[in-house]
Design an enzyme around this catalytic site. Sequence first.
Site, PDB file in Angstrom:
ATOM      1  N   GLU A  34       4.873  -6.833 -46.077  1.00  0.00           N
ATOM      2  CA  GLU A  34       3.896  -7.895 -45.909  1.00  0.00           C
ATOM      3  C   GLU A  34       3.401  -8.324 -47.290  1.00  0.00           C
ATOM      4  O   GLU A  34       3.606  -7.641 -48.290  1.00  0.00           O
ATOM      5  CB  GLU A  34       2.710  -7.406 -45.062  1.00  0.00           C
ATOM      6  CG  GLU A  34       3.080  -6.957 -43.654  1.00  0.00           C
ATOM      7  CD  GLU A  34       3.614  -8.083 -42.799  1.00  0.00           C
ATOM      8  OE1 GLU A  34       3.283  -9.253 -43.076  1.00  0.00           O
ATOM      9  OE2 GLU A  34       4.383  -7.800 -41.868  1.00  0.00           O
ATOM     10  N   GLY A  35       2.729  -9.478 -47.330  1.00  0.00           N
ATOM     11  CA  GLY A  35       2.083  -9.891 -48.563  1.00  0.00           C
ATOM     12  C   GLY A  35       2.821 -10.947 -49.359  1.00  0.00           C
ATOM     13  O   GLY A  35       2.319 -11.449 -50.351  1.00  0.00           O
TER      14      GLY A  35
ATOM     15  N   ARG B 164      -2.481 -13.323 -37.196  1.00  0.00           N
ATOM     16  CA  ARG B 164      -2.189 -14.725 -37.501  1.00  0.00           C
ATOM     17  C   ARG B 164      -0.694 -14.949 -37.328  1.00  0.00           C
ATOM     18  O   ARG B 164       0.120 -14.207 -37.887  1.00  0.00           O
ATOM     19  CB  ARG B 164      -2.602 -15.067 -38.938  1.00  0.00           C
ATOM     20  CG  ARG B 164      -2.578 -16.571 -39.242  1.00  0.00           C
ATOM     21  CD  ARG B 164      -2.835 -16.852 -40.713  1.00  0.00           C
ATOM     22  NE  ARG B 164      -1.712 -16.452 -41.525  1.00  0.00           N
ATOM     23  CZ  ARG B 164      -1.806 -15.661 -42.588  1.00  0.00           C
ATOM     24  NH1 ARG B 164      -2.964 -15.178 -42.982  1.00  0.00           N
ATOM     25  NH2 ARG B 164      -0.723 -15.349 -43.274  1.00  0.00           N
TER      26      ARG B 164
ATOM     27  N   ASN C 167       1.507 -11.828 -38.375  1.00  0.00           N
ATOM     28  CA  ASN C 167       0.776 -10.878 -39.207  1.00  0.00           C
ATOM     29  C   ASN C 167      -0.235 -10.132 -38.343  1.00  0.00           C
ATOM     30  O   ASN C 167      -1.131 -10.751 -37.760  1.00  0.00           O
ATOM     31  CB  ASN C 167       0.031 -11.612 -40.322  1.00  0.00           C
ATOM     32  CG  ASN C 167       0.962 -12.396 -41.227  1.00  0.00           C
ATOM     33  OD1 ASN C 167       1.583 -11.846 -42.121  1.00  0.00           O
ATOM     34  ND2 ASN C 167       1.083 -13.694 -40.971  1.00  0.00           N
TER      35      ASN C 167
ATOM     36  N   LYS D 171       9.065  -7.059 -39.282  1.00  0.00           N
ATOM     37  CA  LYS D 171      10.131  -8.048 -39.057  1.00  0.00           C
ATOM     38  C   LYS D 171      11.145  -7.535 -38.042  1.00  0.00           C
ATOM     39  O   LYS D 171      11.767  -8.322 -37.321  1.00  0.00           O
ATOM     40  CB  LYS D 171      10.818  -8.382 -40.381  1.00  0.00           C
ATOM     41  CG  LYS D 171       9.881  -8.813 -41.502  1.00  0.00           C
ATOM     42  CD  LYS D 171       9.058 -10.024 -41.120  1.00  0.00           C
ATOM     43  CE  LYS D 171       8.184 -10.504 -42.284  1.00  0.00           C
ATOM     44  NZ  LYS D 171       7.106  -9.548 -42.630  1.00  0.00           N
TER      45      LYS D 171
ATOM     46  N   LYS E  71      14.868 -10.607 -44.967  1.00  0.00           N
ATOM     47  CA  LYS E  71      13.475 -10.173 -45.010  1.00  0.00           C
ATOM     48  C   LYS E  71      13.388  -8.656 -44.854  1.00  0.00           C
ATOM     49  O   LYS E  71      13.972  -8.091 -43.920  1.00  0.00           O
ATOM     50  CB  LYS E  71      12.666 -10.831 -43.878  1.00  0.00           C
ATOM     51  CG  LYS E  71      12.427 -12.314 -44.054  1.00  0.00           C
ATOM     52  CD  LYS E  71      11.502 -12.835 -42.958  1.00  0.00           C
ATOM     53  CE  LYS E  71      11.019 -14.235 -43.231  1.00  0.00           C
ATOM     54  NZ  LYS E  71      10.011 -14.675 -42.247  1.00  0.00           N
TER      55      LYS E  71
ATOM     56  N   GLU F 136       6.503 -15.762 -38.970  1.00  0.00           N
ATOM     57  CA  GLU F 136       6.208 -14.344 -38.774  1.00  0.00           C
ATOM     58  C   GLU F 136       4.879 -14.193 -38.050  1.00  0.00           C
ATOM     59  O   GLU F 136       4.111 -15.152 -37.924  1.00  0.00           O
ATOM     60  CB  GLU F 136       6.138 -13.607 -40.115  1.00  0.00           C
ATOM     61  CG  GLU F 136       5.025 -14.099 -41.025  1.00  0.00           C
ATOM     62  CD  GLU F 136       5.027 -13.393 -42.370  1.00  0.00           C
ATOM     63  OE1 GLU F 136       5.845 -12.472 -42.567  1.00  0.00           O
ATOM     64  OE2 GLU F 136       4.207 -13.761 -43.223  1.00  0.00           O
TER      65      GLU F 136
ATOM     66  N   SER G 295      -5.379 -12.696 -43.924  1.00  0.00           N
ATOM     67  CA  SER G 295      -6.447 -13.151 -44.818  1.00  0.00           C
ATOM     68  C   SER G 295      -6.651 -14.660 -44.805  1.00  0.00           C
ATOM     69  O   SER G 295      -5.947 -15.398 -44.116  1.00  0.00           O
ATOM     70  CB  SER G 295      -6.144 -12.689 -46.244  1.00  0.00           C
ATOM     71  OG  SER G 295      -4.932 -13.247 -46.691  1.00  0.00           O
TER      72      SER G 295
ATOM     73  N   ARG H 240      -1.340 -23.819 -45.504  1.00  0.00           N
ATOM     74  CA  ARG H 240      -1.013 -23.573 -46.914  1.00  0.00           C
ATOM     75  C   ARG H 240       0.105 -24.519 -47.339  1.00  0.00           C
ATOM     76  O   ARG H 240       1.059 -24.734 -46.586  1.00  0.00           O
ATOM     77  CB  ARG H 240      -0.559 -22.122 -47.116  1.00  0.00           C
ATOM     78  CG  ARG H 240      -1.667 -21.096 -46.937  1.00  0.00           C
ATOM     79  CD  ARG H 240      -1.113 -19.714 -46.723  1.00  0.00           C
ATOM     80  NE  ARG H 240      -0.419 -19.626 -45.448  1.00  0.00           N
ATOM     81  CZ  ARG H 240       0.239 -18.551 -45.027  1.00  0.00           C
ATOM     82  NH1 ARG H 240       0.306 -17.490 -45.795  1.00  0.00           N
ATOM     83  NH2 ARG H 240       0.828 -18.539 -43.848  1.00  0.00           N
TER      84      ARG H 240
END
Length: 356
Positions: A252-253, A3, A29, A192, A248, A27, A34, A332
């Site tokens: 992840e997350g 994604r 992923n 990153k 950064k 970014e 998810s 989001r």
Amino acid sequence: MHRSDYMIHSSSPSSSVSNATDVFQVELNTIASSFGCLSGVTSKLHRFLVERGYVTKESGSFPEFTDPGVGLAEGLASAHKLYSNPNALVMMVVLPGENNISDQRMLEYKLWEHHKIGLIRKTLSDLADRGKLDHSTNAFQIDGHEVSVAYFRAGYDPTHYPSQKEWDGRLLLERSKAVKCPSIAYHLTGTKKIQQVLFDKSKLESIVGKEIADQLRVCFTGLYGLDGDDVDRVKEMVLLNPSNFVMKPQREGGGHLLHGNSMVEYLKTMDKKELADYIVMSRIVPPPHDTLMLRDGQVHKFKGISELGTYGVFLFDGKNIILNKAAGTLLRTKPADSEDGGVYSGIASLDSPFLV
């Protein structure tokens, strides 16, 4: 299955969403991307509410609907077919006591509904305890099942490896002939540091050519390394205007950004080895918009900012591209004054794009 996330950028704090013209990549992923299935459900809910008149809409329309869960299930099914053993199963690698169960189970059910392929769930420690390699075929087997595709929804954070056992399980699986989603190499392309290296025009052009590189760079914001000979120059640039940058780590997350006073303090106190674990990114400033959020049974109205993710599935056998297609979107939205944090951390909510 990956994604790529984007945000609208405005050079003026007073600009509206409709007046902003820049869209920058946040970014990419490449592991555990998810909320694809839950995004599809959210979009269907919002469309239902508008169609039934429960919500008064502005002049405009929803974009054409593509269910991300269906596209992601197609990716797993295509990898399973490439493995060429119809009796094998897809394995989802998950955390012990997984919280994000709904999104994961929905993908499992879509894989069965649309392709009649079974899926099992195992942790990294399960792989080490009960997994084994068939030494004649290099097939990965666990609990009597041969695994065609290993789909990681865990393994992207250091806390997922609390002991050597989890590392042993990951290594055992990587050594097998099972299709990995992602393989360890593709996992690392989502760091990153790789994103920052590809900001270098010459490096990007050497991979995709000038024409495509120019198209991609339109969506790149500034990305700077904190290693090599440019460390002092980058530090000076950031310390002169700290509000224009974020730091950064290779994580992840969500929840790992450094910004503001914390970023300044880290830049001043970290040694070179510690700094090399981070990159610096020019701050993306999305224009806020009026929005509503349902939280704890209450509707809250506030200024929000949104981030759009585009899902894609890519399957490659080492020589040929088997599948390469878009698989829907995720939107989001979070309060405009929130510096970091996503849906899983309870800061943001799933949303739907609406074209006005």
